[in-house]
Design a protein around this motif. Sequence first.
Motif, PDB file in Angstrom:
ATOM      1  N   ILE A   1      -2.735  13.464   4.829  1.00 22.04           N
ATOM      2  CA  ILE A   1      -3.561  13.209   3.066  1.00 22.04           C
ATOM      3  C   ILE A   1      -1.981  11.679   2.879  1.00 22.04           C
ATOM      4  O   ILE A   1      -2.525  11.281   2.539  1.00 22.04           O
ATOM      5  CB  ILE A   1      -2.878  14.464   1.985  1.00 22.04           C
ATOM      6  CG1 ILE A   1      -3.427  16.029   2.414  1.00 22.04           C
ATOM      7  CG2 ILE A   1      -3.372  13.610   0.780  1.00 22.04           C
ATOM      8  CD1 ILE A   1      -3.042  16.388   1.076  1.00 22.04           C
ATOM      9  N   ALA A   2      -1.223  12.203   3.495  1.00 23.22           N
ATOM     10  CA  ALA A   2      -0.469  10.746   3.097  1.00 23.22           C
ATOM     11  C   ALA A   2      -1.070   9.660   4.227  1.00 23.22           C
ATOM     12  O   ALA A   2      -0.792   8.287   3.907  1.00 23.22           O
ATOM     13  CB  ALA A   2       0.746  10.850   4.171  1.00 23.22           C
TER      14      ALA A   2
ATOM     15  N   HIS B   1      -4.764   2.094   2.049  1.00 24.74           N
ATOM     16  CA  HIS B   1      -6.980   1.535   2.872  1.00 24.74           C
ATOM     17  C   HIS B   1      -6.735   0.884   3.339  1.00 24.74           C
ATOM     18  O   HIS B   1      -8.017   0.937   3.855  1.00 24.74           O
ATOM     19  CB  HIS B   1      -6.643   0.326   1.616  1.00 24.74           C
ATOM     20  CG  HIS B   1      -5.612   0.735   0.142  1.00 24.74           C
ATOM     21  ND1 HIS B   1      -6.271   2.454  -1.255  1.00 24.74           N
ATOM     22  CD2 HIS B   1      -5.424  -0.240  -1.172  1.00 24.74           C
ATOM     23  CE1 HIS B   1      -4.921   2.162  -1.655  1.00 24.74           C
ATOM     24  NE2 HIS B   1      -4.300   1.217  -2.196  1.00 24.74           N
TER      25      HIS B   1
ATOM     26  N   GLN C   1       0.583  -1.132  -0.070  1.00 23.00           N
ATOM     27  CA  GLN C   1      -0.341   0.033   0.085  1.00 23.00           C
ATOM     28  C   GLN C   1       0.243   1.324  -0.095  1.00 23.00           C
ATOM     29  O   GLN C   1       0.672   2.648   0.534  1.00 23.00           O
ATOM     30  CB  GLN C   1      -0.850  -0.328   0.872  1.00 23.00           C
ATOM     31  CG  GLN C   1      -1.620  -1.600   1.246  1.00 23.00           C
ATOM     32  CD  GLN C   1      -3.033  -1.157   2.039  1.00 23.00           C
ATOM     33  OE1 GLN C   1      -2.685  -0.061   2.708  1.00 23.00           O
ATOM     34  NE2 GLN C   1      -3.941  -2.662   2.602  1.00 23.00           N
ATOM     35  N   TYR C   2       1.871   1.461  -0.263  1.00 30.80           N
ATOM     36  CA  TYR C   2       3.170   2.115  -0.806  1.00 30.80           C
ATOM     37  C   TYR C   2       2.920   3.036  -1.817  1.00 30.80           C
ATOM     38  O   TYR C   2       4.157   1.619  -2.140  1.00 30.80           O
ATOM     39  CB  TYR C   2       3.837   2.009   0.775  1.00 30.80           C
ATOM     40  CG  TYR C   2       5.272   3.379   0.537  1.00 30.80           C
ATOM     41  CD1 TYR C   2       4.275   4.577   1.828  1.00 30.80           C
ATOM     42  CD2 TYR C   2       6.527   3.668   0.477  1.00 30.80           C
ATOM     43  CE1 TYR C   2       5.516   5.718   1.558  1.00 30.80           C
ATOM     44  CE2 TYR C   2       6.902   4.158   0.300  1.00 30.80           C
ATOM     45  CZ  TYR C   2       6.718   5.676   1.355  1.00 30.80           C
ATOM     46  OH  TYR C   2       7.792   6.387   1.239  1.00 30.80           O
ATOM     47  N   ALA C   3       2.737   3.714  -2.528  1.00 32.98           N
ATOM     48  CA  ALA C   3       3.484   4.108  -3.887  1.00 32.98           C
ATOM     49  C   ALA C   3       4.987   3.561  -4.069  1.00 32.98           C
ATOM     50  O   ALA C   3       5.204   3.630  -5.020  1.00 32.98           O
ATOM     51  CB  ALA C   3       2.619   4.939  -4.850  1.00 32.98           C
TER      52      ALA C   3
ATOM     53  N   GLN D   1      -3.992   8.624   4.433  1.00 33.97           N
ATOM     54  CA  GLN D   1      -5.375   8.887   3.646  1.00 33.97           C
ATOM     55  C   GLN D   1      -4.938   7.926   2.382  1.00 33.97           C
ATOM     56  O   GLN D   1      -6.374   6.855   1.693  1.00 33.97           O
ATOM     57  CB  GLN D   1      -6.550   9.641   2.730  1.00 33.97           C
ATOM     58  CG  GLN D   1      -6.914  10.525   4.094  1.00 33.97           C
ATOM     59  CD  GLN D   1      -7.245  11.796   3.546  1.00 33.97           C
ATOM     60  OE1 GLN D   1      -7.529  12.537   1.935  1.00 33.97           O
ATOM     61  NE2 GLN D   1      -7.679  12.787   3.970  1.00 33.97           N
ATOM     62  N   HIS D   2      -3.578   7.532   1.932  1.00 38.23           N
ATOM     63  CA  HIS D   2      -3.396   6.936   1.094  1.00 38.23           C
ATOM     64  C   HIS D   2      -3.179   5.339   1.031  1.00 38.23           C
ATOM     65  O   HIS D   2      -2.950   4.723   0.103  1.00 38.23           O
ATOM     66  CB  HIS D   2      -1.777   7.298   0.460  1.00 38.23           C
ATOM     67  CG  HIS D   2      -1.952   8.476  -0.999  1.00 38.23           C
ATOM     68  ND1 HIS D   2      -2.479  10.235  -0.443  1.00 38.23           N
ATOM     69  CD2 HIS D   2      -2.562   8.373  -2.127  1.00 38.23           C
ATOM     70  CE1 HIS D   2      -1.852  10.803  -1.202  1.00 38.23           C
ATOM     71  NE2 HIS D   2      -2.436   9.385  -1.875  1.00 38.23           N
TER      72      HIS D   2
END
Length: 490
Positions: A431-432, A437, A182-184, A434-435
């Motif tokens: 915001i971070a 899930h 879950q971490y781009a 919220q990325h």
Amino acid sequence: MAAAAAAGATPATARKTLFTATATATLFSSSLTRDSRGRGRRSFSCSAAAAPRLAPQPPDLVRWVQREGGFVHPALRVTDHPEHGLGVSAAAADGDIPPGDVLITLPGRLPLRLRRPTGAADDLLVQLAQQVPDELWAMKLGLRLLQERAKPDSFWWPYIANLPETFTVPIFFPGDDIKNLQYAPLLHQVNKRCRFLLEFEKEVRQKLDTVPLGDHPFYGQDVNSSSLGWAMSAASSRAFRLHGEIPMLLPLIDMCNHSFNPNARIVQEGSVNSSDMSVKVVAETKIEQNAAITLNYGCHPNDFFLLDYGFVITPNPYDQVELSYDGTLLDAASMAAGISSPTFSAPAKWQEDILSQLNLLGEGAILKVSLGGPDIVDGRLLAALRVLLAADPEAVHKHDLKTLMSLNAQAPLGPTVEASALRTVLALCAIALQHFHTKIMEDEAILKGELPLTTELAVQFRLQKKFMIVDVMQNISRSIKMLSPQKSTT
């Protein structure tokens, strides 16, 4: 014969065992198998399951190092430590090992590294290594490791036989567990490495397709993306780069585990190419009986440790999340923080000049910034926020960049600007978060169940990121509260 027996299984015995073993791979197809031309060779294989050694009964690595002219402190053993897992520990110590004692010494012939070509096979190996990008240096060294793994009766077989059959790095995760990260930024690196390995497999096969067996760097073995991935992972997780020189695999030393507070350190004596070069592990602190021997692999975020080593450190004071510096994102964050009319996406000329000095604007700008780690907020990001929220260029120019980049500086542009900058950081943290899930409580509940190791690593990785973001938010909130008395008096 006596020496071989003392070292454990002979290379020939180990090869025969490896041929009959089966292994599966989840991300890549596996196996370098017996050559159809009839000569038995060690097979290459990878698996995402638990990691046994390459040889079921590998040679005694300590005795091999000693037999080849190295030194191993009599108290040291390779054991399964309850906290650190398999590694070197003072299991046979009669008492404490004092600081300064030499624990391990490797003479120059024992480290495994890329070497100058000595024939056609080595020439081809060097040519393949030159096709690898410098950032994937581990693949260059991995090619040399594969060469020795395929070589019948390799000098380094007692070392190679003790290497894991597979590694818990994300390139070997099942697809669902790659998504579970879950971490781009990490997903990008995993996909990048996977694409490289698949393309490099084609390049290697094309290069070696018509090479005669006598000139083949892998002794006729078929190299695929699985074996390349194994070799790159072995090198990235175990190699050392001492004095900024070429990376080396250091037998036995590479079984010392990691700690940010290590009890030992590595000392290289002589240059890599000198005949009298040696590498030592020296006790840095008092080492108690049964203590694991630990080295500091570096002060890195968990991205680095998981991608290259296959583990996650909990907690990791150097963990961080990456963000891309983007004016539109900052405008949205500051508005969410209650700041009216932000101008991050349309800075004034004097602000642009400072952003250029911070390397956040202009040709060659580095837009990657971070939250977390020892600095809590990336200094360049903090300076940019302070400058862009300030209305008075003269007040800004009174301070140097070092001051503007420091969170420890007490509101250099005044409490109002500082509060706005810090509230924007809080919004960026939100915001971070919220990325991801899943929420922290969900991850904690998942970890209470019986999980495959790769799932546990993926969930633990993202959970530690969230804990780190929450810590940053708490630190920033405390700083904002400290500003309130200042604001009330201005």
